[in-house]
Design a protein around this motif. Structure first.
Motif, PDB file in Angstrom:
ATOM      1  N   GLY C 253       1.029  -1.306   0.187  1.00  0.00           N
ATOM      2  CA  GLY C 253      -0.341  -0.290  -0.547  1.00  0.00           C
ATOM      3  C   GLY C 253       0.763   1.255  -0.023  1.00  0.00           C
ATOM      4  N   LEU C 254       0.703   1.885  -1.173  1.00  0.00           N
ATOM      5  CA  LEU C 254       1.094   3.094  -1.221  1.00  0.00           C
ATOM      6  C   LEU C 254       1.540   4.490  -0.715  1.00  0.00           C
ATOM      7  CD1 LEU C 254       3.485   3.950  -3.647  1.00  0.00           C
ATOM      8  CD2 LEU C 254       1.638   4.921  -4.800  1.00  0.00           C
ATOM      9  N   TYR C 255      -0.144   4.613   0.049  1.00  0.00           N
ATOM     10  CA  TYR C 255      -0.538   5.556   0.836  1.00  0.00           C
ATOM     11  C   TYR C 255      -0.679   5.856   2.476  1.00  0.00           C
ATOM     12  CZ  TYR C 255      -1.312   7.026  -3.753  1.00  0.00           C
ATOM     13  OH  TYR C 255      -1.622   6.853  -5.378  1.00  0.00           O
ATOM     14  N   THR C 256      -0.582   4.173   3.129  1.00  0.00           N
ATOM     15  CA  THR C 256      -0.050   4.582   3.921  1.00  0.00           C
ATOM     16  C   THR C 256       1.364   4.405   5.177  1.00  0.00           C
ATOM     17  OG1 THR C 256      -0.586   2.175   4.295  1.00  0.00           O
ATOM     18  CG2 THR C 256      -2.756   3.752   4.292  1.00  0.00           C
ATOM     19  N   MET C 258       2.126   1.854   7.319  1.00  0.00           N
ATOM     20  CA  MET C 258       2.926   0.767   7.424  1.00  0.00           C
ATOM     21  C   MET C 258       2.939  -0.141   6.013  1.00  0.00           C
ATOM     22  SD  MET C 258       4.094   0.822  10.325  1.00  0.00           S
ATOM     23  CE  MET C 258       4.165  -0.708  10.588  1.00  0.00           C
ATOM     24  N   GLY C 259       1.588   0.700   4.530  1.00  0.00           N
ATOM     25  CA  GLY C 259       1.881   0.053   3.656  1.00  0.00           C
ATOM     26  C   GLY C 259       3.444  -0.879   3.670  1.00  0.00           C
ATOM     27  N   PRO C 260       4.519   0.059   2.924  1.00  0.00           N
ATOM     28  CA  PRO C 260       5.509  -0.648   2.987  1.00  0.00           C
ATOM     29  C   PRO C 260       6.157  -1.596   3.505  1.00  0.00           C
ATOM     30  CG  PRO C 260       5.802   2.049   2.948  1.00  0.00           C
ATOM     31  CD  PRO C 260       4.322   1.474   3.238  1.00  0.00           C
ATOM     32  N   THR C 261       6.018  -1.611   5.239  1.00  0.00           N
ATOM     33  CA  THR C 261       6.337  -2.423   5.724  1.00  0.00           C
ATOM     34  C   THR C 261       5.870  -3.572   5.612  1.00  0.00           C
ATOM     35  OG1 THR C 261       7.366  -0.664   7.296  1.00  0.00           O
ATOM     36  CG2 THR C 261       6.541  -3.074   7.982  1.00  0.00           C
ATOM     37  N   ILE C 262       3.926  -3.559   5.180  1.00  0.00           N
ATOM     38  CA  ILE C 262       3.436  -4.696   4.898  1.00  0.00           C
ATOM     39  C   ILE C 262       3.879  -5.522   3.971  1.00  0.00           C
ATOM     40  CG2 ILE C 262       0.988  -5.662   4.914  1.00  0.00           C
ATOM     41  CD1 ILE C 262       1.281  -4.548   7.747  1.00  0.00           C
ATOM     42  N   GLY C 263       4.149  -4.624   2.332  1.00  0.00           N
ATOM     43  CA  GLY C 263       4.442  -5.137   1.696  1.00  0.00           C
ATOM     44  C   GLY C 263       5.585  -5.883   1.640  1.00  0.00           C
ATOM     45  N   LYS C 309      -4.903  -0.474  -4.568  1.00  0.00           N
ATOM     46  CA  LYS C 309      -4.199   0.324  -3.692  1.00  0.00           C
ATOM     47  C   LYS C 309      -3.879  -0.803  -2.713  1.00  0.00           C
ATOM     48  CE  LYS C 309      -8.123   3.451  -3.783  1.00  0.00           C
ATOM     49  NZ  LYS C 309      -9.846   3.598  -3.433  1.00  0.00           N
ATOM     50  N   GLY C 310      -3.141  -1.407  -3.076  1.00  0.00           N
ATOM     51  CA  GLY C 310      -2.079  -2.543  -1.910  1.00  0.00           C
ATOM     52  C   GLY C 310      -3.134  -3.049  -0.783  1.00  0.00           C
ATOM     53  N   VAL C 311      -2.337  -4.234   0.093  1.00  0.00           N
ATOM     54  CA  VAL C 311      -3.249  -4.678   1.155  1.00  0.00           C
ATOM     55  C   VAL C 311      -3.875  -3.794   1.769  1.00  0.00           C
ATOM     56  CG1 VAL C 311      -2.957  -6.367   2.825  1.00  0.00           C
ATOM     57  CG2 VAL C 311      -2.527  -6.980   0.413  1.00  0.00           C
ATOM     58  N   LEU C 312      -2.898  -3.005   2.393  1.00  0.00           N
ATOM     59  CA  LEU C 312      -3.783  -1.961   3.319  1.00  0.00           C
ATOM     60  C   LEU C 312      -4.110  -1.346   3.172  1.00  0.00           C
ATOM     61  CD1 LEU C 312      -2.580  -2.462   6.306  1.00  0.00           C
ATOM     62  CD2 LEU C 312      -1.127  -0.699   5.778  1.00  0.00           C
ATOM     63  N   GLY C 313      -3.639  -0.764   2.054  1.00  0.00           N
ATOM     64  CA  GLY C 313      -4.760   0.507   1.307  1.00  0.00           C
ATOM     65  C   GLY C 313      -6.180  -0.393   1.493  1.00  0.00           C
ATOM     66  N   GLU C 314      -6.237  -1.637   1.005  1.00  0.00           N
ATOM     67  CA  GLU C 314      -7.368  -1.415   0.772  1.00  0.00           C
ATOM     68  C   GLU C 314      -8.181  -1.940   1.613  1.00  0.00           C
ATOM     69  OE1 GLU C 314     -10.246  -2.198  -2.383  1.00  0.00           O
ATOM     70  OE2 GLU C 314      -7.524  -2.217  -2.804  1.00  0.00           O
ATOM     71  N   LEU C 315      -7.687  -2.528   2.552  1.00  0.00           N
ATOM     72  CA  LEU C 315      -8.453  -3.223   3.985  1.00  0.00           C
ATOM     73  C   LEU C 315      -8.528  -1.243   4.613  1.00  0.00           C
ATOM     74  CD1 LEU C 315      -7.849  -6.039   5.101  1.00  0.00           C
ATOM     75  CD2 LEU C 315      -6.653  -5.557   6.286  1.00  0.00           C
ATOM     76  N   ILE C 316      -7.905  -0.531   4.663  1.00  0.00           N
ATOM     77  CA  ILE C 316      -8.161   0.659   5.397  1.00  0.00           C
ATOM     78  C   ILE C 316      -9.613   1.072   4.113  1.00  0.00           C
ATOM     79  CG2 ILE C 316      -7.503   3.025   5.675  1.00  0.00           C
ATOM     80  CD1 ILE C 316      -4.862   1.602   6.711  1.00  0.00           C
ATOM     81  N   ARG C 318     -12.078  -0.199   3.051  1.00  0.00           N
ATOM     82  CA  ARG C 318     -12.961  -1.713   3.627  1.00  0.00           C
ATOM     83  C   ARG C 318     -13.598  -1.252   4.821  1.00  0.00           C
ATOM     84  NH1 ARG C 318     -12.335  -6.351   0.280  1.00  0.00           N
ATOM     85  NH2 ARG C 318     -12.627  -5.417  -2.147  1.00  0.00           N
ATOM     86  N   LEU C 319     -12.622  -0.751   5.793  1.00  0.00           N
ATOM     87  CA  LEU C 319     -13.215  -0.635   6.722  1.00  0.00           C
ATOM     88  C   LEU C 319     -13.730   0.608   6.760  1.00  0.00           C
ATOM     89  CD1 LEU C 319     -10.092  -2.238   9.351  1.00  0.00           C
ATOM     90  CD2 LEU C 319     -12.314  -3.066   8.283  1.00  0.00           C
ATOM     91  N   ALA C 320     -12.960   2.210   6.242  1.00  0.00           N
ATOM     92  CA  ALA C 320     -13.597   3.023   6.588  1.00  0.00           C
ATOM     93  C   ALA C 320     -15.379   2.919   5.761  1.00  0.00           C
ATOM     94  CB  ALA C 320     -12.942   4.414   5.812  1.00  0.00           C
ATOM     95  N   GLY C 321     -15.634   2.164   4.297  1.00  0.00           N
ATOM     96  CA  GLY C 321     -16.169   2.374   3.798  1.00  0.00           C
ATOM     97  C   GLY C 321     -17.546   0.742   4.340  1.00  0.00           C
ATOM     98  N   GLY C 322     -16.892   0.049   5.452  1.00  0.00           N
ATOM     99  CA  GLY C 322     -17.949  -0.852   6.078  1.00  0.00           C
ATOM    100  C   GLY C 322     -18.316   1.099   7.223  1.00  0.00           C
ATOM    101  N   ARG C 323     -17.571   1.111   8.275  1.00  0.00           N
ATOM    102  CA  ARG C 323     -18.467   2.392   8.635  1.00  0.00           C
ATOM    103  C   ARG C 323     -18.523   3.048   8.289  1.00  0.00           C
ATOM    104  NH1 ARG C 323     -12.423   4.032  11.416  1.00  0.00           N
ATOM    105  NH2 ARG C 323     -11.578   2.122  11.472  1.00  0.00           N
ATOM    106  N   GLN C 324     -18.508   4.181   7.019  1.00  0.00           N
ATOM    107  CA  GLN C 324     -19.812   5.128   6.736  1.00  0.00           C
ATOM    108  C   GLN C 324     -21.276   4.747   6.806  1.00  0.00           C
ATOM    109  OE1 GLN C 324     -17.673   6.392   3.057  1.00  0.00           O
ATOM    110  NE2 GLN C 324     -16.506   7.267   4.234  1.00  0.00           N
ATOM    111  N   LYS C 325     -21.007   3.051   6.567  1.00  0.00           N
ATOM    112  CA  LYS C 325     -22.670   2.515   6.331  1.00  0.00           C
ATOM    113  C   LYS C 325     -23.189   2.343   7.029  1.00  0.00           C
ATOM    114  CE  LYS C 325     -20.981   0.390   1.912  1.00  0.00           C
ATOM    115  NZ  LYS C 325     -20.635  -1.100   1.558  1.00  0.00           N
ATOM    116  N   ASP C 326     -21.798   2.684   8.327  1.00  0.00           N
ATOM    117  CA  ASP C 326     -22.637   1.607   9.645  1.00  0.00           C
ATOM    118  C   ASP C 326     -23.369   3.037  10.166  1.00  0.00           C
ATOM    119  OD1 ASP C 326     -21.954  -0.726  10.098  1.00  0.00           O
ATOM    120  OD2 ASP C 326     -20.403  -0.496  11.447  1.00  0.00           O
ATOM    121  N   THR C 327     -23.068   4.821   9.994  1.00  0.00           N
ATOM    122  CA  THR C 327     -23.411   5.456  10.313  1.00  0.00           C
ATOM    123  C   THR C 327     -24.430   5.796   9.753  1.00  0.00           C
ATOM    124  OG1 THR C 327     -21.910   7.098   9.112  1.00  0.00           O
ATOM    125  CG2 THR C 327     -21.338   6.627  11.238  1.00  0.00           C
TER     126      THR C 327
END
Lengths: 289, 234, 328
Positions: C253-256, C258-263, C309-316, C318-327
C-alpha cells in the motif's frame, strides 16, 4: 599506426550500425504499442527471449527448417503479445498508467521464471557457425549483416502497412485523438489487438535475428530490454522515426565505447549520453513539446 | 429517417438532455438551435454513439441505434462532423479523408467518394499531402466535412461548423452547408449562429437547458418575435 | 484498544531477539532492512514520482560504504554518511534536470531506470575494484564483532541497529506526512502548473523529497551490506531490484505509513516460503527452480490488477467504507 586505428574505428562504427538494426526493430515494436495503447511493456525483451527459445527448440532440437522455425517464433510471440494485452493490460486500461507499467514488470519476473522452470538457466545456442566476412581488412559477422538486412526489411513492411492500409492509418491516428475514432467506425479494441500482435510479431522477428548471434538463457532480456526503452525515450516515446534514429546513435556509441574499453563501458557511455540528452531535449530527439 | 423518442442523456450524474424527441426526414435539413450549454453537442454525441444515452429510443431508418456498438453507427449511414472539427492534426489531409472511409461499408466506394470530395472542395485536392493541423480553420472545416462524406452517409450531423471561425469564413461554411444539401444529403445541424443557419435549413428545433421548447419551419421561426429576441438580439 | 496496538507491537519488537531462534530473527532483520528501503521509496512514490532507479541508490549506499572500508579503512560510521551524501548528490544530478524540464510519468520512470542500469554497469565494468558481477565482500574486522567496523557476529545486536533505522524511516515518513511539504507535493501531483501558479516551488519540493528518499535508500543499502557481508550488482541493484522495490510497496500500500512494511512482510515471507518449498522438493529429486518466482510474478500481476491500492490500502478502504455504511 594512424591508419590501422582508423580502420578499427570504422569497423566499430559499421558494426554499431549493424547492431542498431535489431535495436531499431525492437524500439519500433515498443513505440507502436506505446503510441497506440499508451502503455510501456517493461517485459518486451522477455517476449524476445521466448522467441529465441522457440527458434532454438524448433530448429536446434527438433531439426525443423530454420525458416519455418523463424515463422513459428514470430507467430508464437505475436500471440503472446496479444495475450499480454488481453489478459494484463486490458483489465487495467482505465487505471493509473503506472499500474500498467508495473503489471508488465510483474510479467517480466514471471516470464523469466517460467523460462527458468521450463528450460533451466543453461546457456543454449543454435550451434550455427555463420561465416565472418572480410572487407578491406575489416571483419563483419555474417549473422549481423543478415540481422541488419532483415530488420530493415521488417521495418519497411511495417512502414508500408502503416501508410498503405486502413488499419495502419487507424493505428497512426488513434494516438492523436482516441475519442473520435469511434466516428470513423473504428473499434479501438480491435486496433489494440492488432497493434499488440504486431508488437509481439516484431519481438519475434528480433528474436530470430538475435538467436543467430547470441546464446539464449532466461535472463537474456536484461541485455536488450533497458537499452530498448532508452532508445524509445531518446527518440520520443511513441515517435517511430525518432526511435529509428536513436537506435543507431546509441548502438554506435556502444560499439565505439566497446572498442576503447570493455563492452560494459560502451553501455555506460550510451546510458550516460541518454541522461545528458534528456536534459538537452527532454521531449526526445524528435518529440514535440 | 432519424427518429428520437424520449431521450435522456448526460455524463455520470450530470444530465444534459431531458426527454428529447425529434425526427429528421430524408432529404431534409434540420437545425437544432440554442445557447451555449443547452446540450446541443451532447445531442450530436448521443446520436453518433460517442455518448451512451441514459434512456430513450433512437432509430435510423427503422433500425434501433442502441442495438449497435458505437463504432457501427457510421455503417448505418450517420456521419458526424464533430465540434472543433477534431481532425488528426499530425496526418495528411488525404490520410484524414481515408480514415473517414474506414468503415467496411464505405471502403468499396472510397475512390469514388474521394473524387467527389475533391470535386466539392478543390482546395483539399491541392493540400492533400499537407498536415491537417497546419491548415486554416476554414480549410480544416472543409476537411472535416469531407472526412464525414467519405463514409458515404445518408445523414450528416454537423456540430457548430461555424464555431471559432472568422466572419468571412463563416459565410463560406454556410455556403458549404448549402452545397451539401444540394448534393442530396440529409443534414442535422447544431448551431449558435441562428440567423445564418435558419437561412439554409427547412426546419429547426429550439433547445434550452436540455429540453426542446419549440420547433417550426425556418421561415416562421425567422419571423417569430420570441426567437428574434432570444437568439438574434433583435 | 486500537491505540494500544502500536505499544504491544513495539514491546514485542524489543523483546523479539531474546526469545527468537536464529532463522526467524534473520527474516525479521531482512524484513526491517527492506521495509526501510520500501518506506524510503514510498516517500516519493506516493506523490506520483515513480522511480525505477532506487536500485542505484541502494547500490551506492552499499558499495561506497564497503569500498571505503576495504580500500581506505574508513569506518562505516563515516562511510555510511558519505554514501548517503553520494546518493543525495546522484539524486540531485538526475532529478534536478528531470523536474526542471517537467519529465514526469513514464518518462521519469524510464530515465530513473536508466540510472539504475548505469550504476549497475559501472559496478560491473570496474570489476578490478568492485569484483564485478561476482560480488564484493567487506573485510572482516577481528573476530567478526566490531563496533568500529559496524560488524556484529551475533544477530541480536544487528537487529537493534536495523530496528532503529526502520523506526527512523517511519518517523521521517510521519514528519513528511504532517509537514507543509506534503500539501505542496499533493497539489503538485494533482496539477503541476496550477501549483506553480499558486506559488508552490515545484522543482524545489520534488527535489527535496527525492533526495530524502535517495538518502534513506542508501542507508538501507549500507545496512544490507553490513549485515549480509556480501553485495553484488544484481543483488542490490539493477532493474530487478528497482522493480522489486516498487512492487513491494504496491503490494503493501502506497499511501499509508505501514504499507511498505506490510509489503516487505508479505513479499519476503512469500519468497521465503516458496524458496524453502522448492529446496525441499530438490532434496526429493524434483528440480522446480523458477517455480517460486513464477508464482511470485503471477501474484504481483494479480495484485496490480485486482488490488491496485495494496493490501493495507484496500483493507483501510473496506473498513472505512463499512464504517460509513454503519453511520448512515
Amino acid at each position: 599506426m594512424d591508419e590501422i586505428f582508423d580502420i578499427f574505428l570504422l569497423e566499430a562504427i559499421i558494426n554499431g550500425i549493424l547492431f542498431g538494426g535489431v535495436l531499431a526493430l525492437l524500439s519500433l515494436g515498443l513505440n507502436l504499442i506505446f503510441g497506440v495503447v499508451d502503455v510501456v511493456w517493461i517485459c518486451y525483451a522477455e517476449l524476445v527471449m521466448f522467441g529465441m527459445y522457440t527458434v532454438y527448440w524448433l530448429a536446434g532440437v527438433y531439426d525443423i527448417n530454420i525458416f519455418i522455425a523463424a515463422l513459428g517464433a514470430i507467430a508464437l510471440v505475436s500471440v503472446l503479445g496479444w495475450l499480454v494485452h488481453v489478459l494484463i493490460i486490458s483489465p487495467i486500461l482505465g487505471t493509473a498508467p503506472i499500474n500498467q507499467l508495473l503489471a508488465t514488470g510483474g510479467l517480466l519476473f514471471f516470464l523469466q521464471s517460467v523460462a527458468t522452470l521450463m528450460f533451466s538457466i543453461e546457456f543454449r545456442n543454435l550451434g550455427l557457425r555463420l561465416p565472418i566476412l572480410e572487407f578491406s581488412e575489416m571483419y563483419f559477422s555474417y549473422a549481423r549483416l543478415l540481422a541488419f538486412g532483415v530488420a530493415l526489411v521488417g521495418m519497411v513492411v511495417v512502414y508500408l502497412f502503416l501508410t498503405r492500409t486502413y488499419i495502419g492509418a487507424a493505428i497512426r491516428a488513434i494516438s492523436q485523438d482516441r475519442e473520435i475514432m469511434v466516428l470513423m467506425g473504428v473499434n479501438a479494441k480491435k486496433i489494440y489487438w492488432v497493434t499488440a500482435s504486431i508488437g509481439g510479431g516484431l519481438a519475434g522477428l528480433a528474436a530470430c535475428l538475435l538467436v543467430l548471434q547470441y546464446d539464449v538463457h532466461p535472463f537474456v532480456g536484461i541485455s536488450f530490454g533497458p537499452i530498448t526503452f532508452i532508445i524509445c525515450v531518446l527518440g520520443g516515446l511513441g515517435n517511430m522515426i525518432g526511435g529509428f534514429i536513436a537506435a543507431f546513435i546509441l548502438s554506435i556509441i556502444i560499439s565505439i565505447g566497446g572498442l576503447y574499453s570493455e563492452i560494459e563501458w560502451g553501455y555506460v557511455f550510451a546510458f550516460a549520453f541518454f541522461i545528458v540528452m534528456m536534459f538537452i531535449r527532454p521531449q526526445g530527439l524528435l518529440g514535440k513539446k | 429517417m432519424l427518429d428520437l423518442k424520449g431521450v435522456n442523456a448526460g455524463y455520470g450524474s450530470f444530465q444534459a438532455l431531458f426527454d428529447i424527441s425529434l425526427n429528421v426526414k430524408a432529404g431534409e435539413a434540420v437545425a437544432v438551435i440554442g445557447p451555449n450549454g443547452a446540450g446541443k453537442t451532447t445531442l450530436m454525441r448521443v446520436i453518433s454513439g460517442m455518448t451512451e444515452p441514459f434512456s430513450g429510443e433512437m432509430e435510423m431508418e427503422g433500425k434501433s441505434l442502441s442495438s449497435f456498438p458505437p463504432h457501427q453507427i457510421v455503417e448505418l449511414g450517420i456521419a458526424h462532423v464533430p465540434e472543433n472539427r477534431r481532425l488528426f492534426p499530425g496526418m495528411s489531409v488525404e490520410d484524414n479523408l481515408k480514415l473517414g472511409a474506414f468503415a467496411k461499408t464505405a471502403r468499396s466506394d472510397s475512390a469514388k467518394n474521394l473524387e467527389f470530395v475533391y470535386e466539392l472542395f478543390p482546395r483539399m485536392k491541392e493540400r492533400r499531402s499537407q498536415l491537417a493541423g497546419t491548415m486554416s480553420g476554414g480549410e480544416q472545416q472543409m476537411c472535416a466535412i469531407g472526412r464525414a462524406i467519405m463514409s458515404g452517409p445518408k445523414l450528416l450531423l454537423m456540430d457548430e461548423p461555424s464555431a471559432g471561425l472568422a466572419p468571412v469564413v463563416v459565410q463560406q461554411v454556410f455556403s458549404l452547408v448549402r452545397r451539401i444539401r444540394e448534393e442530396g444529403y440529409t443534414v442535422l445541424i447544431v448551431e449558435q449562429n441562428v440567423q445564418q443557419v435558419l437561412q439554409v435549413v427547412d426546419r429547426a428545433y429550439l433547445l434550452e437547458a436540455g429540453q426542446l421548447i419549440d420547433s417550426g419551419k425556418s421561415k416562421d421561426l425567422l419571423e417569430s418575435d420570441s426567437v428574434r429576441k432570444a437568439y438574434m438580439g433583435l | 484498544m486500537t491505540r494500544t496496538i502500536p505499544f504491544i507491537i513495539g514491546f514485542l519488537l524489543v523483546v523479539a531477539p531474546f526469545s527468537t531462534p536464529q532463522y526467524p530473527l534473520h527474516l525479521l532483520i531482512m524484513i526491517l532492512i527492506w521495509s526501510l528501503v520500501y518506506t524510503a521509496w514510498s516517500l516519493m512514490g506516493r506523490f506520483g514520482l515513480v522511480s525505477l532507479g532506487h536500485g542505484a541508490f541502494m547500490s551506492i549506499g552499499a558499495y561506497v560504504t564497503a569500498l571505503l572500508w576495504n580500500y581506505s579503512g574508513i569506518s562505516p560510521w563515516i562511510g555510511i554518511p558519505a554514501a548517503m551524501i553520494t546518493a543525495a548528490i546522484m539524486a540531485f544530478l538526475v532529478a534536478y534536470p528531470c523536474f526542471q524540464f517537467k519529465i514526469v510519468g513514464h518518462y521519469f520512470a524510464l530515465v530513473t531506470l536508466a540510472l539504475s542500469e548505469v550504476v549497475k554497469l559501472v559496478i560491473i565494468a570496474s570489476r578490478d575494484h568492485t569484483g564485478g558481477s561476482l560480488g564484493f565482500t567487506p573485510n572482516r574486522e577481528g573476530d567478526g564483532t566490531s563496533f568500529y567496523a559496524l560488524q556484529f557476529a551475533d544477530k541480536e545486536t544487528f537487529y537493534f541497529v536495523v530496528l532503529g533505522a526502520w523506526v527512523l524511516g517511519l518517523v521521517i515518513w510521519r514528519l513528511v506526512d504532517k509537514s507543509m511539504m506534503r500539501y505542496a507535493l499533493d497539489s503538485i501531483s494533482e496539477d503541476e502548473d496550477a501549483s506553480a501558479a499558486a506559488g508552490i516551488h515545484v522543482t524545489g519540493s520534488k527535489l527535496k523529497i527525492t533526495m530524502l528518499s535517495a538518502v534513506l535508500t542508501a542507508l538501507g543499502g549500507a545496512l544490507y551490506c553490513q549485515y549480509q557481508m556480501f553485495i553484488g550488482p544484481e543483488v542490490i541493484g539493477g532493474i530487478g531490484i528497482s522493480l522489486q522495490i516498487v512492487f513491494a510497496v504496491v503490494v503493501g500500500g502506497l499511501y499509508t505509513m505501514m504499507g511498505p512494511t506490510i509489503g516487505a512482510i508479505i513479499t519476503l515471507l512469500m519468497t521465503e516460503i516458496f524458496r524453502n518449498w522448492i529446496t525441499s522438493l530438490r532434496t526429493e529429486g524434483i528440480d522446480l527452480a523458477g517455480l517460486d518466482t513464477s508464482i511470485y510474478g503471477l501474484m504481483l500481476i494479480l495484485f496490480i490488477i485486482f488490488l491496485p491500492k495494496g493490501v493495507l490500502g484496500e483493507l483501510i478502504d473496506r473498513l472505512a467504507g463499512g464504517r460509513q455504511k454503519d453511520t448512515s
